[in-house]
Scaffold this motif. Structure first.
Motif, PDB file in Angstrom:
ATOM      1  N   UNK A  75       0.817  -1.199   0.000  1.00 44.53           N
ATOM      2  CA  UNK A  75       0.000   0.000   0.000  1.00 44.53           C
ATOM      3  C   UNK A  75       0.859   1.261   0.000  1.00 44.53           C
ATOM      4  N   UNK A  76       2.172   1.084  -0.235  1.00 40.29           N
ATOM      5  CA  UNK A  76       3.081   2.198  -0.497  1.00 40.29           C
ATOM      6  C   UNK A  76       3.637   2.028  -1.899  1.00 40.29           C
ATOM      7  N   UNK A  77       3.947   3.126  -2.546  1.00 39.01           N
ATOM      8  CA  UNK A  77       4.469   3.035  -3.907  1.00 39.01           C
ATOM      9  C   UNK A  77       5.800   2.297  -3.933  1.00 39.01           C
ATOM     10  N   UNK A  78       6.646   2.564  -2.948  1.00 41.69           N
ATOM     11  CA  UNK A  78       7.950   1.896  -2.904  1.00 41.69           C
ATOM     12  C   UNK A  78       7.779   0.398  -2.694  1.00 41.69           C
ATOM     13  N   UNK A  79       6.849   0.004  -1.811  1.00 40.20           N
ATOM     14  CA  UNK A  79       6.625  -1.416  -1.567  1.00 40.20           C
ATOM     15  C   UNK A  79       6.057  -2.130  -2.769  1.00 40.20           C
ATOM     16  N   UNK A  80       5.104  -1.488  -3.461  1.00 40.85           N
ATOM     17  CA  UNK A  80       4.522  -2.097  -4.653  1.00 40.85           C
ATOM     18  C   UNK A  80       5.548  -2.203  -5.771  1.00 40.85           C
ATOM     19  N   UNK A  81       6.364  -1.171  -5.935  1.00 35.09           N
ATOM     20  CA  UNK A  81       7.409  -1.203  -6.968  1.00 35.09           C
ATOM     21  C   UNK A  81       8.418  -2.311  -6.673  1.00 35.09           C
ATOM     22  N   UNK A  82       8.778  -2.468  -5.395  1.00 37.07           N
ATOM     23  CA  UNK A  82       9.760  -3.505  -5.045  1.00 37.07           C
ATOM     24  C   UNK A  82       9.179  -4.898  -5.251  1.00 37.07           C
ATOM     25  N   UNK A  83       7.865  -5.029  -5.114  1.00 46.41           N
ATOM     26  CA  UNK A  83       7.217  -6.320  -5.336  1.00 46.41           C
ATOM     27  C   UNK A  83       7.324  -6.736  -6.796  1.00 46.41           C
ATOM     28  N   UNK A  84       7.000  -5.817  -7.702  1.00 44.26           N
ATOM     29  CA  UNK A  84       7.122  -6.109  -9.132  1.00 44.26           C
ATOM     30  C   UNK A  84       8.585  -6.367  -9.483  1.00 44.26           C
ATOM     31  N   UNK A  85       9.476  -5.562  -8.929  1.00 44.44           N
ATOM     32  CA  UNK A  85      10.906  -5.743  -9.200  1.00 44.44           C
ATOM     33  C   UNK A  85      11.400  -7.088  -8.687  1.00 44.44           C
ATOM     34  N   UNK A  86      10.878  -7.534  -7.543  1.00 42.82           N
ATOM     35  CA  UNK A  86      11.298  -8.827  -6.997  1.00 42.82           C
ATOM     36  C   UNK A  86      10.977  -9.960  -7.952  1.00 42.82           C
ATOM     37  N   UNK A  87       9.786  -9.915  -8.563  1.00 47.18           N
ATOM     38  CA  UNK A  87       9.406 -10.948  -9.527  1.00 47.18           C
ATOM     39  C   UNK A  87      10.314 -10.920 -10.749  1.00 47.18           C
ATOM     40  N   UNK A  88      10.534  -9.739 -11.293  1.00 51.99           N
ATOM     41  CA  UNK A  88      11.345  -9.604 -12.509  1.00 51.99           C
ATOM     42  C   UNK A  88      12.802  -9.953 -12.229  1.00 51.99           C
ATOM     43  N   UNK A  89      13.319  -9.500 -11.103  1.00 48.96           N
ATOM     44  CA  UNK A  89      14.718  -9.773 -10.768  1.00 48.96           C
ATOM     45  C   UNK A  89      14.956 -11.265 -10.531  1.00 48.96           C
ATOM     46  N   UNK A  90      14.013 -11.919  -9.867  1.00 53.08           N
ATOM     47  CA  UNK A  90      14.198 -13.329  -9.525  1.00 53.08           C
ATOM     48  C   UNK A  90      13.935 -14.255 -10.700  1.00 53.08           C
TER      49      UNK A  90
END
Length: 303
Positions: A75-90
């Protein structure tokens, strides 16, 4: 035999318990690589721990699947962005987003304070918008780079959002907002190969354990636990797969072994005078129209 999500990368928010956990396990069983997101808060949103997300990721891995944990606040922009990045990075890609995270702070309207309103609307509605916004931006960039997408989003509304629920004005308003967000997102992101649908599930979770206190397993159903969260997950997995091509902008109710296509606001009986009404004339017309209109469904908790 390969599952219907073989090779897909799937994010599930609120996946440490209940419906989210069931969804994550079901996607993994169908061959998906799963990002298990959960902030690990209590039922009312207090506290936080990465233990629930890690436990589900470990459960998937122990069963031979592939998963990683993410304990950020979506529910924070940084948290949501890191979630998408986690999928792409992994895993190098993102195919499906399941928005499921939420908690309750139930109060009658006259006792519902601003903090309880803001907290529930934040986690349910903003917690749907931000992951969706960052995932959609990713899929748009991929499409523009010449990499066509077969992306899917499954949002989580509720019967409370469709009919209302006594003592849950904050929750019902947020869940109704999720339906509208689903319709807008389906229309706006179709050009990027994205399909967006919503479910209104009924199952026994931390949020509903007082409502569904028993298993509802009956001998005539072979001991089938009608309120098990896993009953909802097959529909979610299908909506998150490539198999659901052409299905978008829809809301489905899912409970036990039942799936229902929910039909929202549509024009009903109408009267057109061709000029301005007086208040008395408008009232008379409305009463005549209501005689011909379908009765609305009862608000939960009114009977």
């Amino acid at each position: 035999m390969k599952g219907i999500c073989e090779g897909r990368v799937v994010i599930v928010t609120g996946a440490g318990r209940g419906l989210g956990r069931a969804h994550a396990l079901a996607f993994a069983a169908e061959g998906a690589k799963v990002v298990v997101n959960d902030l690990g808060v209590s039922l009312d949103g207090a506290g936080g721990s990465d233990d629930p997300a890690r436990a589900v990721a470990d459960e998937i891995t122990a069963a031979g699947g592939t998963a990683i944990a993410h304990a950020g606040d979506i529910a924070t922009s940084a948290g949501a962005a890191s979630l998408v990045a986690a999928a792409v990075d992994a895993f190098g890609r993102l195919d499906t987003l399941v928005n499921n995270a939420g908690f309750l702070r139930d109060r009658m309207l006259v006792n519902l304070d601003e903090d309880d309103w803001d907290a529930v609307v934040r986690v349910h509605l903003k917690g749907h918008f931000l992951p969706l916004r960052h995932a959609a931006a990713h899929w748009r960039a991929e499409t523009k780079a010449g990499r066509p997408q077969t992306a899917r989003v499954v949002n989580t509304s509720s019967g409370a959002g469709l009919l209302g629920s006594v003592g849950q004005g904050n929750y019902a308003a947020a869940k109704a907002g999720i339906v509208a967000l689903t319709l807008v997102a389906a229309a706006e992101t179709a050009r990027y190969g994205v399909q967006v649908n919503a479910i209104a599930p009924a199952a026994r979770t931390r949020m509903t354990e007082r409502t569904f206190a028993t298993t509802m397993a009956a001998p005539e159903h072979g001991g089938f636990d009608a309120m098990a969260p896993a009953n909802v997950s097959p529909l979610v997995v299908w909506l998150g797969s490539a198999d659901c091509a052409g299905v978008t902008g829809r809301v489905f109710e899912a409970e036990a072994g039942r799936i229902t296509v929910m039909e929202g606001w549509r024009p009903g009986p109408t009267a057109d005078r061709g000029t301005r009404w007086t208040p008395q004339e408008a009232g008379g017309a409305v009463r005549e129209l209501l005689v011909r209109a379908a009765e609305p469904g009862p608000v939960y908790g009114t009977r």
